[in-house]
Design a protein around this motif. Structure first.
Motif, PDB file in Angstrom:
ATOM      1  N   GLY A 197     -17.044   3.788  -4.844  1.00 25.53           N
ATOM      2  CA  GLY A 197     -16.046   4.858  -4.788  1.00 25.53           C
ATOM      3  C   GLY A 197     -15.167   4.763  -3.554  1.00 25.53           C
ATOM      4  N   TYR A 198     -15.767   4.384  -2.412  1.00 31.20           N
ATOM      5  CA  TYR A 198     -14.995   4.243  -1.181  1.00 31.20           C
ATOM      6  C   TYR A 198     -13.934   3.154  -1.319  1.00 31.20           C
ATOM      7  N   ILE A 199     -14.317   2.027  -1.923  1.00 32.39           N
ATOM      8  CA  ILE A 199     -13.365   0.928  -2.097  1.00 32.39           C
ATOM      9  C   ILE A 199     -12.213   1.354  -3.013  1.00 32.39           C
ATOM     10  N   VAL A 200     -12.533   2.110  -4.059  1.00 35.04           N
ATOM     11  CA  VAL A 200     -11.487   2.589  -4.977  1.00 35.04           C
ATOM     12  C   VAL A 200     -10.519   3.503  -4.229  1.00 35.04           C
ATOM     13  N   ILE A 201     -11.050   4.411  -3.416  1.00 38.62           N
ATOM     14  CA  ILE A 201     -10.194   5.305  -2.618  1.00 38.62           C
ATOM     15  C   ILE A 201      -9.326   4.495  -1.674  1.00 38.62           C
ATOM     16  N   LEU A 202      -9.926   3.492  -1.042  1.00 39.36           N
ATOM     17  CA  LEU A 202      -9.183   2.646  -0.106  1.00 39.36           C
ATOM     18  C   LEU A 202      -8.047   1.915  -0.804  1.00 39.36           C
ATOM     19  N   LEU A 203      -8.268   1.502  -2.032  1.00 38.66           N
ATOM     20  CA  LEU A 203      -7.233   0.809  -2.809  1.00 38.66           C
ATOM     21  C   LEU A 203      -5.989   1.672  -2.973  1.00 38.66           C
ATOM     22  N   PHE A 204      -6.171   2.974  -3.130  1.00 36.91           N
ATOM     23  CA  PHE A 204      -5.032   3.874  -3.348  1.00 36.91           C
ATOM     24  C   PHE A 204      -4.439   4.396  -2.040  1.00 36.91           C
ATOM     25  N   VAL A 205      -5.298   4.669  -1.057  1.00 31.99           N
ATOM     26  CA  VAL A 205      -4.834   5.341   0.163  1.00 31.99           C
ATOM     27  C   VAL A 205      -4.254   4.371   1.176  1.00 31.99           C
ATOM     28  N   TYR A 206      -4.963   3.277   1.473  1.00 32.80           N
ATOM     29  CA  TYR A 206      -4.550   2.366   2.548  1.00 32.80           C
ATOM     30  C   TYR A 206      -3.133   1.814   2.345  1.00 32.80           C
ATOM     31  N   PRO A 207      -2.792   1.247   1.171  1.00 31.33           N
ATOM     32  CA  PRO A 207      -1.443   0.677   1.008  1.00 31.33           C
ATOM     33  C   PRO A 207      -0.329   1.723   1.105  1.00 31.33           C
ATOM     34  N   GLN A 208      -0.652   2.990   0.829  1.00 36.58           N
ATOM     35  CA  GLN A 208       0.362   4.039   0.832  1.00 36.58           C
ATOM     36  C   GLN A 208       0.696   4.529   2.235  1.00 36.58           C
ATOM     37  N   TYR A 209      -0.308   4.533   3.115  1.00 32.94           N
ATOM     38  CA  TYR A 209      -0.127   5.212   4.399  1.00 32.94           C
ATOM     39  C   TYR A 209      -0.114   4.292   5.616  1.00 32.94           C
ATOM     40  N   ILE A 210      -0.477   3.022   5.429  1.00 33.97           N
ATOM     41  CA  ILE A 210      -0.436   2.091   6.556  1.00 33.97           C
ATOM     42  C   ILE A 210       0.936   1.412   6.584  1.00 33.97           C
ATOM     43  N   ASN A 211       1.536   1.408   7.761  1.00 31.87           N
ATOM     44  CA  ASN A 211       2.899   0.885   7.921  1.00 31.87           C
ATOM     45  C   ASN A 211       2.890  -0.646   7.914  1.00 31.87           C
ATOM     46  N   THR A 212       3.237  -1.236   6.776  1.00 33.12           N
ATOM     47  CA  THR A 212       3.331  -2.697   6.669  1.00 33.12           C
ATOM     48  C   THR A 212       4.611  -3.071   5.931  1.00 33.12           C
ATOM     49  N   THR A 213       4.952  -4.342   5.994  1.00 33.78           N
ATOM     50  CA  THR A 213       6.135  -4.829   5.277  1.00 33.78           C
ATOM     51  C   THR A 213       5.759  -5.332   3.888  1.00 33.78           C
ATOM     52  N   PHE A 214       4.498  -5.204   3.518  1.00 31.83           N
ATOM     53  CA  PHE A 214       4.022  -5.712   2.236  1.00 31.83           C
ATOM     54  C   PHE A 214       4.039  -4.615   1.178  1.00 31.83           C
ATOM     55  N   ASP A 215       4.231  -5.025  -0.083  1.00 32.42           N
ATOM     56  CA  ASP A 215       4.250  -4.020  -1.140  1.00 32.42           C
ATOM     57  C   ASP A 215       2.830  -3.567  -1.497  1.00 32.42           C
ATOM     58  N   TYR A 216       2.747  -2.564  -2.345  1.00 28.44           N
ATOM     59  CA  TYR A 216       1.466  -1.939  -2.679  1.00 28.44           C
ATOM     60  C   TYR A 216       0.492  -2.944  -3.278  1.00 28.44           C
ATOM     61  N   TRP A 217       0.951  -3.722  -4.264  1.00 26.57           N
ATOM     62  CA  TRP A 217       0.049  -4.602  -4.993  1.00 26.57           C
ATOM     63  C   TRP A 217      -0.470  -5.742  -4.131  1.00 26.57           C
ATOM     64  N   PHE A 218       0.346  -6.213  -3.202  1.00 28.55           N
ATOM     65  CA  PHE A 218      -0.098  -7.260  -2.278  1.00 28.55           C
ATOM     66  C   PHE A 218      -1.294  -6.764  -1.472  1.00 28.55           C
ATOM     67  N   THR A 219      -1.156  -5.570  -0.899  1.00 26.61           N
ATOM     68  CA  THR A 219      -2.225  -5.013  -0.057  1.00 26.61           C
ATOM     69  C   THR A 219      -3.439  -4.610  -0.875  1.00 26.61           C
ATOM     70  N   ALA A 220      -3.217  -3.977  -2.037  1.00 25.41           N
ATOM     71  CA  ALA A 220      -4.324  -3.492  -2.863  1.00 25.41           C
ATOM     72  C   ALA A 220      -5.179  -4.643  -3.391  1.00 25.41           C
ATOM     73  N   THR A 221      -4.546  -5.699  -3.851  1.00 25.39           N
ATOM     74  CA  THR A 221      -5.323  -6.833  -4.363  1.00 25.39           C
ATOM     75  C   THR A 221      -6.087  -7.544  -3.247  1.00 25.39           C
ATOM     76  N   LEU A 222      -5.526  -7.530  -2.039  1.00 23.72           N
ATOM     77  CA  LEU A 222      -6.236  -8.122  -0.900  1.00 23.72           C
ATOM     78  C   LEU A 222      -7.484  -7.307  -0.559  1.00 23.72           C
ATOM     79  N   ILE A 223      -7.347  -5.981  -0.607  1.00 27.37           N
ATOM     80  CA  ILE A 223      -8.503  -5.100  -0.357  1.00 27.37           C
ATOM     81  C   ILE A 223      -9.592  -5.345  -1.398  1.00 27.37           C
ATOM     82  N   ALA A 224      -9.191  -5.437  -2.673  1.00 29.96           N
ATOM     83  CA  ALA A 224     -10.163  -5.657  -3.748  1.00 29.96           C
ATOM     84  C   ALA A 224     -10.887  -6.991  -3.573  1.00 29.96           C
TER      85      ALA A 224
END
Length: 501
Positions: A102-129
């Motif tokens: 559950g924590y990893i799923v939450i991280l997939l949605f929250v981290y890419p949205q609120y961390i200031n990066t130049t990468f798009d959502y899917w780039f960051t989310a797939t890396l987390i997964a």
């Protein structure tokens, strides 16, 4: 007596070998990530790794408490009690595995949205997964078996497994990067390779231990769970505060710089930890058998060894880390890696952390979680508060200051606690080590600063490293001959006997 020291020897040998492999691969892979993907991706990987490290919160400190609970039944060869503890930990970690997912799923949605990066959502989310899979499998499937092996002074089993998968991962990752694979693919393959670790450890435990998996288990089979939870949460926050604060209030480039410098300091810290692999289990065995004089004598010698080695290695590190990073990051121009003030502070912080953790093995061996939980909370709070206050004005230096202050507090606390509990050694004996550490470091710095061979090339750095190391080793040997001649005599006797055998 002889068998447990023999286990300590083998654990230390395999641990040092594993750390050598870890250091070499740990230097190669990040450099490849910097070269193939750039500083920002490297910083993103470091940041995600730290956020995934909060998965350790799900452990709730039960790992440490379970290890402490194993020492007495293992010393008494009580198979029934060992089985009860094993089944309890297995059931506990299965439950925690669901929370982890559950924590990893939450991280997939929250981290890419609120961390200031130049990468798009899917780039960051797939890396987390991709990175999260190994955390899920490696830690929570294998931890039950790992705890039993460590408590029984068989750390060498998991070290062999970990070392083999580490070498395999390094080779495969480099091939993938050279072939042009994206970073997500590289991290996914890493996760799949690391899933072999818990599978192999499970096979070993099943083959070598006669465990009764149907034994009835009550929740009180492992005591001090609440205090273990408090200690664990505090330590996880303490360990991850720096990158968390930099991620939230600074830049990913600063996270990358932090990760490169701590790659060096953490390698030294892990070498020292490797040399003491199995010491906690040995101390726990002495305490379980109520061998107070043996415990006091061994811990005094152990403390001297840890202080001497830590002070020597981190003094050498402090003198060489900036030129090393300069060579390591040559041709990397998207961030400024020349930060000497930060380098000094983070080296001091990791020296103190190394002393702190080696001392803490005695607290864990004795199971004194409840009595020391308050100090752990203060340490975590100090690190977080000071780092947040200082990061806005001083950046990287600010978070290093926070770590130094927090760790120094806990080291002083340990000295006071040990003088009144467990080993009852007077504080002046501990403080004498810090005096000789400071004197040795000061003399080494004064002499080594005269060595100016570095010209931003690997060869010149190696030559400088040899000279600096020779100077520092000579100075520390003289200091030990002056202040700790008896300990050197004991060490000489042990080494002579070992060589004859």
């Amino acid at each position: 007596m002889g068998n447990r020291f023999k286990k300590l020897k083998w654990n230390s040998i395999f641990a040092l070998g594993y750390q050598c492999v870890l250091i070499v691969t740990g230097l190669i892979l990040p450099r490849c990530f910097l070269y193939f993907y750039g500083s920002e991706v490297n910083g993103l990987i470091a940041s995600i790794s730290q956020f995934l490290a909060f998965i350790n919160l799900c452990d709730l400190g039960i790992s440490a408490v379970v290890s402490s609970a194993y020492y007495k039944p293992l010393a008494q060869r009580d198979t029934h009690q060992i089985s009860r503890i094993f089944v309890f930990s297995k059931r506990f970690f299965k439950t925690i595995g669901c929370i982890l997912l559950g924590y990893i799923v939450i991280l997939l949605f929250v981290y890419p949205q609120y961390i200031n990066t130049t990468f798009d959502y899917w780039f960051t989310a797939t890396l987390i997964a991709s990175m999260g899979i190994s955390q899920l499998g490696q830690y929570f499937i294998g931890v039950t078996y790992q705890l039993l092996l460590n408590a029984d002074q068989k750390s060498y089993v998991q070290l062999i497994v970990n070392g083999s998968t580490l070498l395999c991962n390094t080779a495969v990752s480099i091939v993938l990067m050279v072939c042009g694979a994206n970073v997500q693919t590289v991290k996914l393959v890493t996760s799949l390779i690391y899933l072999l670790r818990p599978i192999l450890m499970r096979w070993y435990v099943t083959k070598h231990y006669q465990l009764d998996h149907s034994v009835p288990v009550e929740s009180n089979v492992v005591t001090q769970k609440k205090s273990g939870i408090i200690q664990h949460i505090a330590y996880v926050f303490y360990e991850n505060t720096d990158v968390m604060v930099l991620t939230a209030f600074s830049t990913l480039k600063n996270v990358s710089i932090y990760s490169v410098y701590t790659l060096v300091t953490n390698s030294i810290k892990q070498i020292i930890a490797a040399a003491t692999t199995g010491v906690q289990a040995l101390l726990g065995n002495m305490i379980a058998n109520k061998e107070q004089e043996t415990l006091k004598s061994f811990f005094s010698f152990y403390y001297w060894g840890i202080h001497t080695i830590s002070s020597l290695l981190f003094t050498i590190t402090g003198l060489l880390i900036v030129p090393f990073v300069s060579v390591y990051t040559s041709n990397i121009t998207d961030a400024d890696y020349n930060t000497p003030v930060f380098a000094i502070l983070i080296t001091v912080a990791y020296f103190l952390s190394s002393i702190r953790n080696c001392n803490y093995s005695l607290i864990r061996a004795a199971g004194h979680y409840q009595k020391t939980q308050g100090a752990s909370l203060v340490e975590a709070a100090l690190n977080l508060i000071v780092s947040v206050i200082c990061v806005f004005r001083f950046g990287l230096v600010g978070v290093a200051v926070g770590t130094v202050i927090a760790t120094l507090f806990f080291v002083i606390y340990e000295i006071i606690y040990f003088s009144q509990n467990i080993v009852f050694i007077a504080p002046r004996n501990f403080l004498k080590h810090f005096f000789t550490d400071s004197a040795g470091s000061g003399i080494c710095v004064a002499l080594a600063m005269q060595v100016q061979l570095f010209q931003n090339t690997l060869i010149s750095w190696v030559l400088q490293a040899i000279l600096v190391s020779t100077i520092c080793c000579s100075v520390y040997l003289i200091i030990q001959l002056v202040f700790y001649r008896d300990n050197l005599a004991i060490l000489k006797t042990k080494l002579t006997k070992a060589l004859k055998r």
